[in-house]
Structure formats: structure tokens, C-alpha cells
Design an enzyme around this catalytic site. Structure first.
Site, PDB file in Angstrom:
ATOM      1  N   CYS A   1      -3.189   7.542  -1.787  1.00  0.00           N
ATOM      2  CA  CYS A   1      -4.495   7.607  -2.443  1.00  0.00           C
ATOM      3  C   CYS A   1      -5.560   8.269  -1.578  1.00  0.00           C
ATOM      4  CB  CYS A   1      -4.987   6.216  -2.796  1.00  0.00           C
ATOM      5  SG  CYS A   1      -3.775   5.240  -3.675  1.00  0.00           S
TER       6      CYS A   1
ATOM      7  N   CYS B   1       0.854  -1.176   0.000  1.00  0.00           N
ATOM      8  CA  CYS B   1       0.000   0.000   0.000  1.00  0.00           C
ATOM      9  C   CYS B   1       0.890   1.226   0.000  1.00  0.00           C
ATOM     10  CB  CYS B   1      -0.892  -0.017   1.234  1.00  0.00           C
ATOM     11  SG  CYS B   1      -1.809   1.516   1.464  1.00  0.00           S
TER      12      CYS B   1
ATOM     13  N   GLU C   1      -6.690  -5.233   4.491  1.00  0.00           N
ATOM     14  CA  GLU C   1      -7.048  -3.928   3.943  1.00  0.00           C
ATOM     15  C   GLU C   1      -8.015  -4.067   2.755  1.00  0.00           C
ATOM     16  OE1 GLU C   1      -3.792  -1.007   3.766  1.00  0.00           O
ATOM     17  OE2 GLU C   1      -4.408  -0.698   1.686  1.00  0.00           O
TER      18      GLU C   1
ATOM     19  N   CYS D   1      -4.866  -0.442  -7.159  1.00  0.00           N
ATOM     20  CA  CYS D   1      -3.686  -0.760  -6.337  1.00  0.00           C
ATOM     21  C   CYS D   1      -3.560  -2.251  -6.067  1.00  0.00           C
ATOM     22  CB  CYS D   1      -3.708   0.034  -5.031  1.00  0.00           C
ATOM     23  SG  CYS D   1      -5.117  -0.308  -3.952  1.00  0.00           S
TER      24      CYS D   1
ATOM     25  N   HIS E   1     -12.655   5.841  -3.116  1.00  0.00           N
ATOM     26  CA  HIS E   1     -11.678   4.958  -2.492  1.00  0.00           C
ATOM     27  C   HIS E   1     -11.971   3.496  -2.869  1.00  0.00           C
ATOM     28  CE1 HIS E   1      -8.160   4.714  -0.178  1.00  0.00           C
ATOM     29  NE2 HIS E   1      -8.688   4.099   0.870  1.00  0.00           N
TER      30      HIS E   1
ATOM     31  N   GLU F   1      -0.243   1.706   9.196  1.00  0.00           N
ATOM     32  CA  GLU F   1      -1.520   2.129   9.774  1.00  0.00           C
ATOM     33  C   GLU F   1      -1.225   2.706  11.152  1.00  0.00           C
ATOM     34  OE1 GLU F   1      -4.332   1.767   8.045  1.00  0.00           O
ATOM     35  OE2 GLU F   1      -3.617   0.404   6.477  1.00  0.00           O
TER      36      GLU F   1
ATOM     37  N   THR G   1      -4.043   5.110   7.202  1.00  0.00           N
ATOM     38  CA  THR G   1      -3.049   4.645   6.252  1.00  0.00           C
ATOM     39  C   THR G   1      -2.073   5.763   5.926  1.00  0.00           C
ATOM     40  OG1 THR G   1      -4.724   3.209   5.330  1.00  0.00           O
ATOM     41  CG2 THR G   1      -2.800   3.656   3.958  1.00  0.00           C
TER      42      THR G   1
ATOM     43  N   TYR H   1      -9.233   0.609  -5.096  1.00  0.00           N
ATOM     44  CA  TYR H   1      -8.842  -0.782  -4.884  1.00  0.00           C
ATOM     45  C   TYR H   1      -8.854  -1.583  -6.188  1.00  0.00           C
ATOM     46  CZ  TYR H   1      -8.633  -0.342   0.134  1.00  0.00           C
ATOM     47  OH  TYR H   1      -8.254   0.013   1.401  1.00  0.00           O
TER      48      TYR H   1
END
Lengths: 493, 493, 493, 493
Positions: free
Chosen positions: D104, D100, D457, D300, D293, D258, D191, D297
Site C-alpha cells: 500500500c 500487513c 502499526e 487493511c 495512508h 519492517e 514496511t 488503515y
């Protein structure tokens, strides 16, 4: 020339001398045959919606060849926008018919033959692209429906074309004349072939050098001498022959169609030939057609899925279960799966690229991924629909029982119809007939004639699942991915 | 009295004055009706196999009530061994018929009513258990087939029995006389009801105090006055009416059956009453019957699955694809899923326990788990079968085309039948007819009349999926599992 | 001799001169090493529970060889009842440890070697069965833990034993002396090997004639000269070394263990040899051991699953989500999957059969089906647990943060620990610490050291998924199923 | 101002006085801390790639606010093309980092706050949009990384913001001054928060009228007084602290992050406020941010998936199994699932629409469908990777063993490292070290620190699965679908 209405389309079919065999007999008035007519109504819908201003943007396009307005089903895609509109048009038609509307195979064939002939001409100095452009203009201007005919009977899957016991198991050139060629063989599982004006024939798989006669592509009208069709029967097909049938049909107006198209030494004039022995381009043609057609399923089946979701929601509502959390969750899951298919249809369109000939090809990897999902999710959607519908979908008496006024000689002195109406009632305020209608619709989709289109066609149309897996392997760039992993893991060869 | 042969069973049906309505008409000779007869042949197989020394151990048992030899379908299970043999018997019959053989519902009802009446008598001082033992002895000695009738029409699922707009939507007592009761209502989706000699009626769900009239259980013969049935239609059912039909039926000899059974003020004499208002035992009866019946699916559908796997393997062999690794892998997956179902059937039997009445009840948690899997895996098995079968399963012409000797007026001068035989050939050494036979069998299972039994019945028979989930939640001992987690994680409350 | 307590077992390990390497160093006091000890505690539990009258029936048995009471882990299964109790014992231990308790491999090896040596002796006139019986009696009487050692390193999977670049990649006989043999090689992924008193070595796959030196089975003590182990590291293993670690461990007391066991020219006396070149029995031994061990997973992982379900339910309760219908449904699904695994474990036991040697073998088809499901469902159970747990499972600060009394210089003047306690609180009435405990337990199971046991071991233990599929194909009787389909479809060859 | 390089970015972090707590201690030099640094390297990659001409088109854009070139992570999407490039940029970064990369959330927050403030201002006459434009320009011009902070700790999920036992469990305004507001609370699971220059805070869910103080959005720098972070620990995190650690890390250079971000009465000046009590716009802001968001996904995680597929292919190659048909098929399946996710990412972008403020919002239905698939497919991809990798992935000794030159006192006289090298060798031509590297990479992804990012995640980032299902239900237009079904089934109300 103006685009046809649905009615004009149906009349145009009557003018063809198409040879149709059904249940062992020749069927002269096949246009009005109750088993065939619903499939014609589906194709007619592709004409009617093109007349509707609301849908004009999706249903029509401006020809890149003539600048004239054409039905999108006869259009060459000139950009990702066209590819996306194609998918949306297909979803729209699925929503309106809950069936296979058949006209896509021609569209998908146009686009594949258009780009392949261009590259073949470049490599071989042939003149197929010009031939083909003229054919497309003819189709566009006359607003014709075309069967894009690919799948050969194939016989023994362990053998190539030339190895078969019967040389006719793949379509091939049997004679070459100065003015044209004579072809022989058959195309199986031909969607909407009887309802088409023309047949655009392509090879069904790559062709090796020694089998060059099987590398052939051409177009002939449906009533070409030597050409005839044998109708494929479907689950519950003869319900359509039952007098007064309505509710039990589930989808009275619309349906699909599959047939065997036989070419018994059919003559093809030179100007209708698009491949004639150039075996090295057979694979490209197959791959491109399959790519477009795998995209198509991300539109048409999604539209049918919309109707199934709506029907399942109604079935739950009608029996008083629409508030149950598990029912709501199943409808969400159906929607989720259906929209995943749509996403794949849209994505492979959006990522399309320009061919050398100038029309747009979908992204091959994503189109194969799209179709692979279509071989799975509709089955789960159907399973969930059967879950929500309840067992009555397959145990209820026939429509004739519901309508019967025969008295049953028991104390209550009711008719058979009254007893049915009494015991199959759902919530108050909804007639038992409407409850039956929605359950019969679902029966038709889940395990009746429409299941052929929604389920089995989702499995095998545009190639069986393994065909997509082979393409995914080829397009997946495993070597590139290995390198990414080496970079991250610190591996230097 | 000797056990009946299949033939004797069929003749015994003719002696009953069973009232059957079908397609809006009363059907006097229903025993020989082409749509009904395959389902009778299935039940007859439960008699014939009991005569076969090879299968005697599974098919028969020694009655705990009389010490006489009885058909296992009329037996009370006296240990885990009996429960396991039940499942194996069901798998055997599934393998022999590829259909629902219908006689299980009676067997499952016997065992549930037997133990429940015992406990009800103990609590309420009633005499139902003795009544029921006499009924079982009568059934065993006369080797009868019994419809275990549970599912009411239910109307609005959001409302209880007494809240329905029509009080008849659940079977209830409408009159109590000195010599018996009068009942009214209907049982829907009744598997094999027409082919049964007797109907053993049970409530369909728990009953609240105010609805005590709906807590009723009893047995009546199929031709009791006021009782009649309306036949449920199935996908492709009328293919059985087509003259000379054979190949297109897929499974010519066997099939399932569902009907609506109406009780229009039927009188039940006192000795045939097994529950009459004891609402506090309705739930127990339902739960136990459902438990046994959920176990059953771990046998019968597995047997049908065996045939499907074999058919898919044949279809692959016939078209030359049996060596393909993906085909082999799909057959393995089908086997894996099928045997998982069987494992669940065996496990809930093996873990059965003795009731107060002395017969054995299956493990409720595992039986519900079994049935829950049956609502899923057969759908995947069918999907894989459709994948292996190929599209021809749903696109091939009718049997009449294959048999037609009508000449097609094209150069080759072949008949319609010859063209079909030519183009649908598979590997050498296998007739096209045999290839068609196996594909039509699969069509029948996947989306024809047998799909009703294999798919939708797997979903809803013995209770829809959510019913099992509720039981799994109840039986899953979540609190005990929370304590295990606390112990491991070091949580002391 | 009396059965050992857990404490006595631990002391017995100290008496062995077992050679253990860990993190590149020799570890003399491995019994008390924080990384190793939890795995010893698991084995100790197999001793302690056998002392507990509540569990005596599952945990102990009467030896068929001596008539003496033995720990069931050292028992030969003398009927389906024993096989079923084995599975239940494993589920019990899974519930008590939430880990792999390691002692099963020995038990599974005993039963496979026992029946295989019997048949080998019969075929070859060897005397292995007697040798082996004596070994079993020794193990039973001394209540030992035995590593059933099968898996060789295997090198290049595309090559057989003898084709490998390094001949040591499979264990083999390198020297035959009058008094015994010398063996060389290694066994990888050895579960609990360090915690075992003895190693019972078997071949890892079928052996061809030319590779007969690889067909070898024998037993040696853990401290045999030339034998040593290298510890396998696990995810998050060094958390166990953190001072004061408790909450962050998730499962402080228990854990699994895998190691490489190296045989550097180890001498085996004649009386400890159970196969020595009889390559034609290598395959049988592997298949039987694998069969038992695939059954085992239908017990042990189910027990761990019980704890996971309980933990997920607690996690939901602690954050106020236990009433949400989707949470309840996920717990039902987890239970359903877990009990399906259990059903497979029970079914393959219940359907076990007697070997020629007299002990019972599980049903091979169903045991392979069992393990195949174990390669899938635990992954879904974990996925659902992660769903219910929420993201905090992987984002929360360390235990040291929760316990830190370092003041954070901001207006509220709270310590780091107070801030953690404040912001990670769930519902009232539950301490934040307890919430953390249950989340750390789940973290450990889902992606910590216990994930090694619950997930990856479920995948590869007792053979990777493809190994089971090969067995399912072999045991699935496809030809018999084809015949069933022919009978139904009316196909006569 | 020029865009920063990765190195400049890292230096810029040092200039901030960010307060970081880790393992119960304050960490002054967190930039160089081995546990934190890999996550910083990920963010640095978003800067470095923007400098690379090869990736400039994806990585940079022209600001609609200033006309200047900006990093795309700071860009407002001005059309579907921008939305698609966003997804492609994310896939690229996933491929480069297998982690990650954190930047973003800021980008997604910018776009959501931009359009919501516009509509809020229109409704309420506020001036937030202007405030926010200035903030965006500041971020763009200084090329900053911003934490888009949404998720509150939430306490008891069964209670709303104001009902919690501790009012601080959701961020709220505790004081309103002439020059700004004071806020209090925390954001959990943040994040990349530590690696960010600024924090853009948003409400976590819809806000009811009575809870208006919880409807607050604002931006503050990472070192604002009263703001501090507590680091979240991850599986196997301390491997990064092991001296010389390399192979065992799996992914030495990159990782995720995180943390808990605490706002202990932090002051926000007026010009940095973007919502202050307008509770009726909280839901819109949440929905829009979540929509973007959820789209993310689809980029990424697909990039990470690419690396996993490559690693699994390498693992198979290294142990000689790459030709096995089941291995090839599993790689195809992984590719298929991964590209399905990508298709969803592309489709929701392609179908984006223009907001009133002029930037583009993704299609909400398809973005939720995208994320819902992300909560499933990565788990199956991981399962397949573990299948292909083999058990060695979790049983092999530590890197220190492989590197150890400690002699083992057995006949062969080899070191621990030599024994490891010998027995864990795969095919010839590949070093054992490289085999270990790829297995450790997979271990890290499947159940190590990267599993936090790839699996958990994927489950909970951008909202847990049920959050998407609620949106799918809302956006699915069930009523429209019911009407379609009525039209087809012939139902007129």
C-alpha cells in the site's frame, strides 16, 4: 404545484383540524403555542431551505414517479448519490436548528414502504404498491410533512402483541369493511406528529401468524376522525412560557416534539392501505425503516454536534481559556467523534443497494453500526461540552435577574442586573449577555429540552441500542469470518 | 447544647435576615419557597439522621476540641477512621436524598483551614489558628451549617487576580481597620450558601506576592451587612411551582442549590479572620480544601448512584425487561462504576495522614484520582440509565394529563387521564403512575434539576477535571518511576 | 527457623525432585534454565526483600499461630491493616520485578482455606482446620513458597465436572484409603508452580451433590510421586536462549511462569486433606480465594504499572518529546488509571471483615470491582505506552545488529552496529543503547513475554471478567437499591 | 506486459541484488529466510489475487496513463469509485493474510507524488510531474512493488532537520551534479522495503526555507549502490526458525516486515527526481501521502479484524462457550468496532475530490478521523479477543510438547503429547490440535509477531495519533462552527 415556503407550511397546519392535548387541556391554537411553535419552526426550515438556491441541490430532487421537482424529504432515493445527499441535507438542517427537525421519519417510511409493498404484492398478489405510489405522489405534489409512525406503546416487553393484557397496546385492525378497515391503538414517542399533515403507520416489530391483525400499514390525515395527540413534556419546557423569555431558552427559535398519537377506531379507506394482515412482511418493513432511520442519525445529530462544538469553543473563548492545550484537545476529540458518526452515515449510504422496487436501501450492517455509535458519542460530546463550559452553565441566575433593575440596598447601590453583569463577565470585549447566551445554549443541549433530542433521542430513536446489536449480530457474517480464521490457522474440518 | 433536629434547623434559618434574590425579585420568605425548600430539606436530613440511633455512629462524632458530641459535618477528622466515616456518611445521605445535601463544603473547609492556619501561624507568628478553633467550637456547639466558600467568578481565565479588568472578580481586602477588615467581591456556584448560617471564605487559587490582598480567609454570618445572594436557576426548576406538582418533579422532596454570594464591602471583625495577606499559604489552603472535597465526591455521588441503579432496575422491571441479559449487564456495569468511585473515596481516606495541627488530611494523589473518575463515571451511569429507562422518560405527557378528567370526544369516550393510563401501562400488577414516577425520577437525574447536581457538579465541583490532572502530575512521582524503569532495563546513567 | 534469603530459596529448589517438561523434553536442571530462571528470580525477590530492614514492615509479619516472625506471603491476615500491607507489599514487588512474582497464590489460598475449613468443620464435624493450621505452621516455619492451585482444565465449558467426556478434566478423588486419598486430574495455568515447594489444591468452581468427588482440597509437595509439570511457552520466550542476550530481553532478570500441573494418581495422606467430599463448601472456598486473589491484582499490577509509566516517560525524554503537552497528558492518564486500580486494592482491604475463624476476608464486592478494572485499565495503560514509545519499539533491529562489527561495504565504511547507533540515536547525552533498552523493556511488557503477565494475566488471572460480573451482580444489593428509589420517587407498593 | 503471478514476483526478487542485514549478519538468500519469507508471501498474495477472476474488479484497474490493465496497487485513483475499491481491496487482503501486505505504501505514495509534482511544477516551472509519470508507467508495466519511503529516524523530536546533532537523521541532498543528485540518510520503519523493487522517497515533514536540502523526493531501485537494509526484529520472530514449526507460529504462511533503509550517498539520476529543494511543497506531499495512508488503515486492519473476530468465535465454540450471552455480546462489539473503522475508510473515499493533476484525493478530515479510530479500536478488539480466548492462549505448552512421544514415568504411562492432548481438549468433535491452532493464531495477533502489525502499526503507521489530532484541528473548521452557534444562540458581534 410549487414547493411550499416555511410560512405557507405553517399556514397549512392551521387548515387541519388536528386534535392536540397539552397539560390536561385541549389546545385549539396549538400552532402558536410557545411550547409547540419552536418545533414547527424546525419543520418550516425544511421548506425554507428548499427555496434557497444555495441549498437546492441537497434540499430538492426530481421525483422518479412524476419527474417533478420535490422536496427531498418526500423523495424516493434512486441511488447512493441520493442516500448521501439525504445525510448531507440532515447535517445541514442540524446545523441550522440544533434540534430535531422531524420530517425524516416520513421520508424513511416512504422508502421502506415503497420497497416492501412491491415485494409483498409479488408474494401475495396484493395491490399495495400502487396504493402507495399514489400516496407518495400526493405527498410530493402537495409538499406535505408526514409522520412515519412505528413505535407502539408495547406494554409488557416480555409479551408479544396478542399476549398483552390490553389488546390495544399495539395498533391493529379491529374491523374490515368493504371500503376499508378500522384501526385501533396508539403510536408513542411520535416525533413531529402534530406538525405533520399525514400519518404513515407501520408495525413496530415482526408479527407472528396468530397476530396477523397487528400486521397493518396505512396512511391517514392528522385530522382523521378518532385520531388525537397528547403532547409529551420535556425538561425545562415551561421556560418557553416565561414572559419575555429569550436567553434562558438557549435556543429560542427551534426545538423538537414528541407526542402520543391515539387511534380510537379510525377508518382507513382501501386506497390508503399498504399492509393488511400480511404478517410475513412486517419484519421486512420494520427492518428497512429502521435501517433508513439509523442512517439518518449519522446526519442530523452530526449537524447538531457541529453547533455544540462551536458553542463550546465560544464558551472557552469567552472565559479566556481557548489557548489551554486541554481545551483545544477536547474540541479535537469532539470533532473526531462527531465526524466518526458522519463517516458512518456516509458509508452506509455509499454502500446502499437497489431494491426490487427500484429505490435504494442503505447497507444494513453499516447503518446499524452508525446508530450504535450515535447511542454513545453524543453523550461523550455532551460531557466534553459540559467540561469546557464550566459550572456556570448550571449555576447562573435567571435571565430576569440579569435584566432586573431592582436596586440591592448595599453600599455599591447597584441593581440585581448590574451585579450579575459585573460578576459573570468573561474576557474584555465580550458582553456578559453573550457569554450567558452561549452557556444557556449549552445547558439546553446538555440537560434542557434539547437534551431530549440530542441525547435521549440519540439513544432510543430508530431503536434502542440492543436493537442495533441484534442486527449487527445477524448481519456480521460470523460464519464467514470463522472460515477466514480456519484458513489462516491451518484448520481443516 | 443539643444537636438540632431537621425542624429546628429550618426554624433557625428563619431567624436569619438572609438576603435572597430570585427571578429578579427579593424573596422574603425564601425558606418556604417551592424552588428553594427541597434544598433545605436536604440539609435538614443531615440533622435528622444525626438523631437516628441507627446512623449515630456515622452522623456524629466527639469533638477533639470540646469532648462534646457534634454532628460529623462540624467535626475535625482525627484519624483515617474519621475520614472513612465521612465518606460513608456522605454515601448514606446520597442514598436518602438523591441530591446534593450541601453541608460538606463547610466540613471540608473546617479541616483545611484548621491545618493551614496552624502552619501559617508557625511561619508568620499570626494567631489565626486560635481564631479558627473558636469559630469551630461555636459552629459545633450551635450545630450550624456553614458554606465553605472558595470559587471566585474569575473573569478572564487567562489573567491573574490583579490583572482582571474588574478588581472585584476575586474576593479581596479593600480596607484594613483596627477592629477588622472590609472585604469585597463574590463567590460563585455556592452550594447551599442560602441554607447556611455562616460563610467560611477562602481564596480560590494560589496568590502571588503582588496580589496579597486576595489572600484572605474569614467567616461571617449569612446576614452580615453587605452580603446577599442571587439564586442560580436549574433545568426544569419551575416545575416545582406548578400547582399540585408531584410526579413530574421526579424527586419532590429533595434538591440541590447553587447561588452567587456577593460581598459588597462586608466588615469582618479580627476574631473571624483566618488569613489576611499571607499569600504564601493560599495555595496550601486551596490544595487541602480541594483534596477533602474531591474525597467527598467518592461518597455523596456514590449514594446518588445507588438510587439511580435502583431506579433503572425498577424501570426495567416495570416494563417487563428485567430478565433481558443486556439489561442485567448494564445494571452490573453501573454498579461496577459506582463502586469504583466508592473505592477511590475509601482509599484516599484510608491512606490519610496526620497534619502538623493534628487533624487528618486525605491522600492527595488518590483524592484527585477519585474526583477525576467522578468527572467520568456518573456520565456513563446516566447514559446506561437512559438506555434502560427507554424513550418514554422524555416523551411522556405531563402529570396534569395523567390526572385530567377531560373527556376526549372519540368513540371510546375516555378522559385524557384514562388514555394516558391505558397506553403507558407496563407489566400487570404495577400502576402506570408508579411507572411514571420512576421514569420522572430518572428524567430529573439525567436531564432535570438533579442532573445539575449529579452530572455537572460531578464535573466541576471541587475543581474541573484539568485541576485534578495537574495535581495528579504533581503527585505522581514520575522521577521515582523513571528510576524503577532504569533499574529493570539495566540503564545506569 | 530463620527466613530464607533469595539464594537459600534457590538452593532449596534444587533439593526437590520436581519433574519438569519443557519443549517436549524432561529438563533436569530446570533451576538454571534460562527460560525458567527469571521467574525463580522473581520469587527469590520475595525472600530478599524480607531481609531488607527498609521493607521489613511490609514484607514480614508475626504469625498468629506461633508468634514467630514470618514472611508476609505465608501470613494469615489478622486485620484490615494486614490486608492493606499485603497490597502494598505486592505493589513494592511489582515495582522491583515488573513481573508476576508468583508467591501470592499460596498466600491467598492459605487465607481462604483457613476460614473455610473452620466453617466446614463446624458444619460437618470434620477436622480439616487443625490439619490446615499444621500445614500453615510448617510452611511459615520453613519459609516455603506454595502454589495455590485452583484452575482445572475444564474441557467443555457448557458441561459440569461429571458431565465431561473425560472425567479427569477436573481434579477428583479416585480412591479413598484408610491413610489418605488418591487424586487425579490437572491444574492448568499454574503460576509459579514449578518454583513452589508445595501445592495447595482447591476446587475450581462450586460442586453439585452428585459430583462430590470433585470437592477436594489438599496439599502435596512438588515432588510427590505422580506429580509433574509441563511448562507453558510465552511470546518471545526463546530470546532468553539467544547467546549473550541482554537488551533484547527487555527485562533480563525477571519474568513470570505458567505451567500445567498433572496429578496422575497422587497419594495424599490424611493430615494433608482439607476437604474431601464436602461439596457444599466448595463454592465458599472458591469465592474466598477468588476474592483475595482479585484484591492482589490491585497491588501487583499497580507496581508493574509504575515501571511502565516510568519507562514511557523515559522513552519520551530520550527522543526529545517529554515537553509535548499530549505526552504529559498521556502520562497523567496512565498514572490516573494505575492509581484507580490501587484505590480499589486498598478499599477492598480497608473494608475487610473478620471471618469466623478469626482471619480477615476482603470486601467481596469491592475486590471484584478491583479485578474487573484490572481487566481493562492495564490494556489502556499499554496502549498509551505504545503511543508514547513510538513505532521503533517494534521495528528496531536486534541487539546483535547493534553489537555487530561487520563492515557494510558502502562509502562510509561503517559497521552494522555503527549504522544502528547512528540512526537510532535520540537526544544528545543519552546513548542509543539506553534508548534501545527502554524500548525493549516496553516491547516486552506490551507484546513480549511480560505481556503475558501484565496483560493476559490481568484479564484472566483470578477469574475472567465475566466471573467478576456475576459476583458484582450477587453482591450489588439491587433490591436494596430499588427500595431507595421507591422511597425517593414516592412509590409505595 | 502481463501482470506477474505471485511466483513470478518472488522470482523477480531474486534477480535484485538487495543488501539485507539480519541478526548482525548479511543474509544472501533472504528470499528464502524463514523470518522474511512470510512477509514476501503477503506481497505475493497481491499478485495472485489479481490473477483471480473473482477478485479482478477489485485487484486490477485500467491505467489512466496507458489504458493498460494494471494491478490496483500501481494505479492512480481516478474517482471516488477507485478510492472505495482501494479500501475494499485492502480489506480483502487483510482477510486473506491477517497481516500487513506492504504494497500500500507505494500506491499511496504514487498518488500523493503525482498530484504534488503537478502543482509544484506549476509553481516553480520544474519538470517533476513528467518524470514521475514515466516512473509510474514503468512500475505499472513491470508490475513492480514499491516502498513509499517517508519516515526519517528524526533523532531529537524537539529539533528540526537542520538542528540535529547528526545531519543525516533526515534524508537530504548532499551533492548536486549535472546528471543527478547524491542523497544521504535513512528511512526507518520501512514496511516491506526489502520486498520492494523500487523505493519512492519523500520528506517526512514540512521543511523550512533554511533546510531546503531536506526537501527531496526521488525513486531508486532496491539494489542501488549505497543502499542497504537492516531488518527489524519482532516479538516471537525466532519461532519461525524452530524446526518443524507450524502450530506455534499462529500464522505460518504470512507476516509483516519492517526495516531500516540506509542511503549512504546514493546517486539519483535526474529523471528519477521528483522534488529537489522546493521546500514549500514538502508539507503538501506529506499531508497527501499521510491522508491516503490513513485511509488505507480503514481497509487493511478491518480485514485482519474480520479474521480475529472469526478466530475468537471459533475459540469460544471450541471450549463450549459460544452460547454464553456475554461471549455473543463481545463478538458483536468487536464487529461493531471493526465496521466503524470500515465506515471511516469508505466515507473518506466516497468524499474524495479531484486534484489539479486529475487523480483523486481522499477527504482529509475524514481520513484523519479514520486513522485516529484505528489507533484505538484494534486495541479494544484485541482486548476482547483475549477475553474470549481465555488464559490458555498464553499458558499452553509448546507445539513440541504436543507432538512429543516421550513417556512420562507415572502410573498412566502416557507421553507428554498424550497428556497435552488430554488436558487441553475442548468440546467433543474438535481436536485439541485445532483448539491450539486457533489460540496460537490469537496469541500471534495479540502479542506475537502479528501484534506488531495489528496493534503497534495501527498506532503509529501513517503517523502517530497526535499527528491526526493536529490535522483534525486544522480541518475541523472551528470558526464556521462558532458562527453556527452564534446564529442559534442569538449572538451578534
Amino acid at each position: 404545484m410549487a414547493l411550499m415556503t416555511g410560512e405557507q407550511y405553517i399556514e397549512s397546519l392551521r387548515k387541519l383540524d388536528t386534535q392536540v392535548y397539552l397539560f390536561g387541556r385541549k389546545e385549539p391554537n396549538w400552532v402558536d403555542h410557545p411550547i409547540i411553535r419552536p418545533s414547527i419552526n424546525c419543520v418550516a426550515m425544511t421548506y425554507d431551505l428548499a427555496q434557497d438556491p444555495e441549498h437546492e441541490d441537497l434540499m430538492t430532487a426530481t421525483s422518479n414517479l412524476t419527474g417533478r421537482k420535490v422536496n427531498r424529504f418526500a423523495h424516493l432515493h434512486m441511488g447512493p448519490g441520493d442516500l448521501i445527499k439525504k445525510v448531507k441535507m440532515q447535517r445541514l438542517l442540524g446545523r441550522k436548528t440544533a434540534s430535531c427537525f422531524q420530517r425524516c421519519v416520513g421520508m424513511d417510511a416512504f422508502n421502506a414502504v415503497f420497497s416492501t409493498t412491491y415485494e409483498c404484492d409479488k408474494a401475495h398478489g396484493t395491490n399495495y404498491h400502487e396504493n402507495f405510489k399514489n400516496f407518495v405522489i400526493y405527498v410530493q405534489d402537495n409538499d406535505l410533512t408526514v409522520d412515519g409512525a412505528m413505535t407502539d406503546p408495547k406494554g409488557d416487553r416480555g409479551k408479544s402483541q396478542g399476549q398483552q393484557a390490553d389488546s390495544d397496546l399495539f395498533v391493529r385492525v379491529v374491523e374490515r369493511r368493504p371500503d376499508g378497515i378500522v384501526v385501533r391503538g396508539a403510536k408513542a414517542h411520535q416525533t413531529g406528529s402534530i406538525n405533520s399533515h399525514e400519518h404513515l403507520v407501520m408495525p413496530t416489530q415482526a408479527v407472528a401468524e396468530g397476530d396477523a391483525d397487528y400486521a397493518v400499514s396505512f396512511a391517514v390525515p392528522s385530522d382523521a376522525p378518532g385520531l388525537f395527540m397528547i403532547y409529551g413534556r420535556q425538561a425545562s419546557d415551561t421556560r418557553k412560557l416565561e414572559p419575555g423569555a429569550d436567553i434562558d431558552l438557549g435556543n429560542k427559535r427551534f426545538g423538537g416534539q414528541e407526542a402520543l398519537v391515539v387511534f380510537d377506531n379510525v377508518f382507513v379507506p382501501n386506497e390508503r392501505i399498504f399492509m393488511n394482515g400480511e404478517y410475513d412482511f412486517a419484519g421486512m418493513l420494520v427492518e428497512r425503516f429502521a435501517g433508513y432511520h439509523r442512517q439518518s442519525y449519522g446526519g442530523c445529530k452530526v449537524g447538531v454536534g457541529d453547533v455544540i462544538i462551536g458553542a463550546a469553543a465560544l464558551a472557552a473563548e469567552y472565559n479566556g481559556a481557548s489557548k489551554a492545550s486541554h481545551v483545544k484537545d477536547k474540541l479535537i476529540e469532539m470533532t473526531h467523534l462527531n465526524e466518526t458518526l458522519y463517516s458512518c452515515g456516509i458509508a452506509c449510504s455509499c454502500e446502499g443497494y437497489c431494491t426490487e422496487a427500484g429505490n435504494y436501501q442503505i447497507d444494513l450492517l453499516l447503518a446499524n453500526v452508525c446508530k450504535q455509535n450515535v447511542t454513545r458519542f453524543p453523550y461523550e460530546i455532551v460531557r466534553l461540552a459540559e467540561d469546557i463550559a464550566g459550572g456556570l452553565m448550571v449555576t447562573m441566575p435567571s435571565e430576569t435577574d440579569f435584566k432586573s433593575d431592582l436596586k440591592v440596598p448595599t453600599p455599591s447601590d447597584l441593581t440585581v442586573g448590574e451585579w450579575c453583569g459585573k460578576f459573570f463577565a468573561g474576557i474584555e470585549g465580550v458582553t456578559t449577555e453573550n457569554r450567558m447566551r452561549i452557556l444557556r445554549f449549552l445547558e439546553n443541549i446538555c440537560l434542557g429540552s434539547s437534551a431530549v433530542g440530542y441525547r435521549t433521542e440519540s439513544m432510543h430513536g430508530a431503536g434502542s441500542p440492543q436493537a442495533q446489536r441484534i442486527m449487527i449480530a445477524r448481519q456480521g457474517d460470523i460464519d464467514g469470518k470463522k472460515q477466514l480464521a480456519k484458513d489462516i490457522a491451518g484448520i481443516k474440518d
